[in-house]
Each structure stands twice: as structure tokens, then as C-alpha cells.
Design a protein around this motif. Structure first.
Motif, mmCIF file in Angstrom:
data_model
loop_
_atom_site.group_PDB
_atom_site.id
_atom_site.type_symbol
_atom_site.label_atom_id
_atom_site.label_comp_id
_atom_site.label_asym_id
_atom_site.label_seq_id
_atom_site.Cartn_x
_atom_site.Cartn_y
_atom_site.Cartn_z
ATOM 1 N N TRP A 1 0.807 -1.232 0.000
ATOM 2 C CA TRP A 1 0.000 0.000 0.000
ATOM 3 C C TRP A 1 0.835 1.273 0.000
ATOM 4 C CZ3 TRP A 1 -0.167 3.454 4.248
ATOM 5 C CH2 TRP A 1 0.492 3.013 5.397
ATOM 6 N N GLY B 1 -6.207 -5.735 -0.454
ATOM 7 C CA GLY B 1 -7.193 -4.831 0.128
ATOM 8 C C GLY B 1 -6.997 -3.399 -0.313
ATOM 9 N N LEU B 2 -7.457 -2.476 0.532
ATOM 10 C CA LEU B 2 -7.352 -1.060 0.221
ATOM 11 C C LEU B 2 -5.901 -0.654 -0.008
ATOM 12 C CD1 LEU B 2 -9.797 0.515 2.822
ATOM 13 C CD2 LEU B 2 -10.124 0.391 0.359
ATOM 14 N N VAL C 1 -16.382 -0.649 3.475
ATOM 15 C CA VAL C 1 -15.054 -0.668 4.083
ATOM 16 C C VAL C 1 -14.566 0.774 4.224
ATOM 17 C CG1 VAL C 1 -13.893 -0.941 1.837
ATOM 18 C CG2 VAL C 1 -12.736 -1.667 3.948
ATOM 19 N N GLY D 1 -9.684 0.049 6.750
ATOM 20 C CA GLY D 1 -9.842 -1.341 6.353
ATOM 21 C C GLY D 1 -10.899 -2.085 7.140
ATOM 22 N N HIS E 1 -10.199 -3.914 12.318
ATOM 23 C CA HIS E 1 -8.828 -4.389 12.107
ATOM 24 C C HIS E 1 -7.951 -3.980 13.280
ATOM 25 C CE1 HIS E 1 -4.838 -4.210 9.718
ATOM 26 N NE2 HIS E 1 -4.981 -5.377 10.325
ATOM 27 N N GLN F 1 -7.485 -7.504 5.476
ATOM 28 C CA GLN F 1 -7.098 -6.259 6.139
ATOM 29 C C GLN F 1 -5.581 -6.136 6.271
ATOM 30 O OE1 GLN F 1 -9.373 -6.800 9.744
ATOM 31 N NE2 GLN F 1 -11.042 -5.494 9.011
ATOM 32 N N SER F 2 -4.879 -7.234 5.977
ATOM 33 C CA SER F 2 -3.416 -7.242 6.046
ATOM 34 C C SER F 2 -2.903 -8.369 5.155
ATOM 35 C CB SER F 2 -2.948 -7.477 7.486
ATOM 36 O OG SER F 2 -3.396 -8.742 7.951
#
Length: 226
Positions: free
Chosen positions: A57, A106-107, A126, A130, A141, A169-170
Motif C-alpha cells: 500500500w 485490500g485497500l 469498508v 480497512g 482491524h 485487512q493485512s
């Protein structure tokens, strides 16, 4: 032919037939197991598959170690199923079409999954941290203490084959999700209402202590996610 020789021949034939039966049973059993995995993941022997390569990210050109392991596991599952797979970057502007898509991240690491969430899973929200919210339920999270991963399978209207989306989330949540799909496919296949479309929320407790293997299904969201 003497009785002694006859007994030896009979023994050999019996051994061959017995061994052949065991081999055949193992082959049928292995084929059944593989078919169950394929049905859950949406893989078809001889059909193409695309694995979406996400990024860190904070560093767009880097993929986290946990995600790398997860992608390798997905590639091995595709290879085991006899699917020719290709790796495609998450930012690539293309549909999966006639290829089964395995998309992870994820994000901030996989914008395809963010778009899939908005378009195909309107019941799932979301935030920027996250955290997921689904039908009034919140899945927060807490890095290394409680990590969640959303696993959803659906077929976009413009595509002929399904998308299997893993939105953790990770990175450890992503890896945990792939681990569960690979090792607990029998139970998952029995518990979901439909193998064609489902949405599960997974939870990894105390990952800092127990690692990615401490994963379980938190709840089935299929009825409210789509």
C-alpha cells in the motif's frame, strides 16, 4: 504346472489385482479431492486462469511477503488443477472474460477488489482503516491481534467465468484466507449455500503469536453482501 508354481502365480495375480485396486482407489480419491477444490475456487482443468498481483500500500512496485506466499499458493492450486495461469498487475484495465480470476489484496494494494466491492457486493462497506461493515456487523482491524479477510466468489455480468476475491485487512490475512481455502475446502464447500456465489468473512486471531494458520470462518455473509 505344479501346485507350488500355481500357488506362486495365484499369489502374484492376487498381489497385482490388489495393488491395482488400491492404486485405482487412490486415483479416484485424488480426483474427487481435486474436483472439490476446483468447484470451490472456480477452476476448470485446461481452462485459463488469471492471478491478480497486488502491491504494497505504500510502495506500488513492491508486494508484501505474506502476499507473495499467498500468490504462490494460488499459482500452485491453479497448476494442480491443470489451469494455465498468468499474473496480471492489479492496475491492469481488463476484464477476466473467459478466465477464472483469483484476485488478492485490500485497500491501497488492489484497486480491482475495491471496485468489485462497490459494484458487486453493495452490502459490504469498508473504511479507510480497512474495517468492514456488513448488515450492521463491524469487523475491525487490530493489526496482529484480529485480522479479517473477505472472501467472495461471483461472476461479473460481462464475464463468462467467476472471480474469487480475497480482500484482507493485512497481508497475513490474505495468506490466511488462501491457507483456509486450500486446507478446509471440504467443509467450506458443504457449508456455503452455493458454490457459484458466496461471501465469507474470515478472522485471524493473535496472528503475531500464532501466525496465519490461526484462521477460521467468522460468518457467512452471502445473504446480505450481494
Amino acid at each position: 504346472m505344479s501346485d507350488a508354481v500355481l500357488n506362486v502365480v495365484i499369489g502374484l495375480i492376487t498381489s497385482v489385482v490388489s495393488g491395482g485396486s488400491v492404486w485405482a482407489w487412490k486415483r479416484v480419491s485424488t480426483a474427487r479431492i481435486l474436483h472439490q477444490k476446483q468447484a470451490l475456487l472456480g477452476l476448470r482443468p485446461g481452462a485459463p486462469c488469471v492471478i491478480i498481483l497486488n502491491s504494497h500500500w505504500q510502495m506500488p512496485t513492491v508486494t508484501e511477503h505474506g502476499d507473495v506466499y499467498a500468490i504462490i499458493e494460488l499459482a500452485m492450486l491453479a497448476e494442480e488443477s491443470g489451469c494455465a495461469f498468468s499474473l496480471v498487475a492489479a492496475e491492469a484495465p481488463e476484464l477476466n472474460g473467459d478466465r477464472t480470476e483469483l484476485s488478492i489484496g485490500g485497500l491501497g494494494s488492489n484497486r480491482r477488489n475495491v471496485e468489485y466491492l462497490a459494484r458487486h457486493l453493495p452490502g459490504v462497506k469498508v473504511n479507510q482503516r480497512g474495517d468492514f461493515t456488513v448488515d450492521g456487523q463491524r469487523f475491525l482491524h487490530k493489526q496482529g491481534r484480529t485480522d479479517h479477510a473477505l472472501v467472495a466468489k461471483f461472476t461479473p455480468p460481462q464475464s463468462a467465468q467467476p472471480v474469487l476475491m480475497i480482500m484482507g485487512q493485512s497481508a497475513i490475512a490474505n495468506r490466511a484466507a488462501v491457507h483456509l481455502l486450500k486446507h478446509d475446502y471440504k467443509r467450506l464447500a458443504k457449508e456455503v449455500e452455493s458454490l457459484n456465489r458466496f461471501c465469507l468473512m474470515l478472522r485471524v486471531d493473535a496472528a503475531d503469536t500464532y501466525g496465519y494458520q490461526a484462521v477460521e470462518v467468522a460468518t457467512d455473509l452471502s445473504a446480505v453482501a450481494f
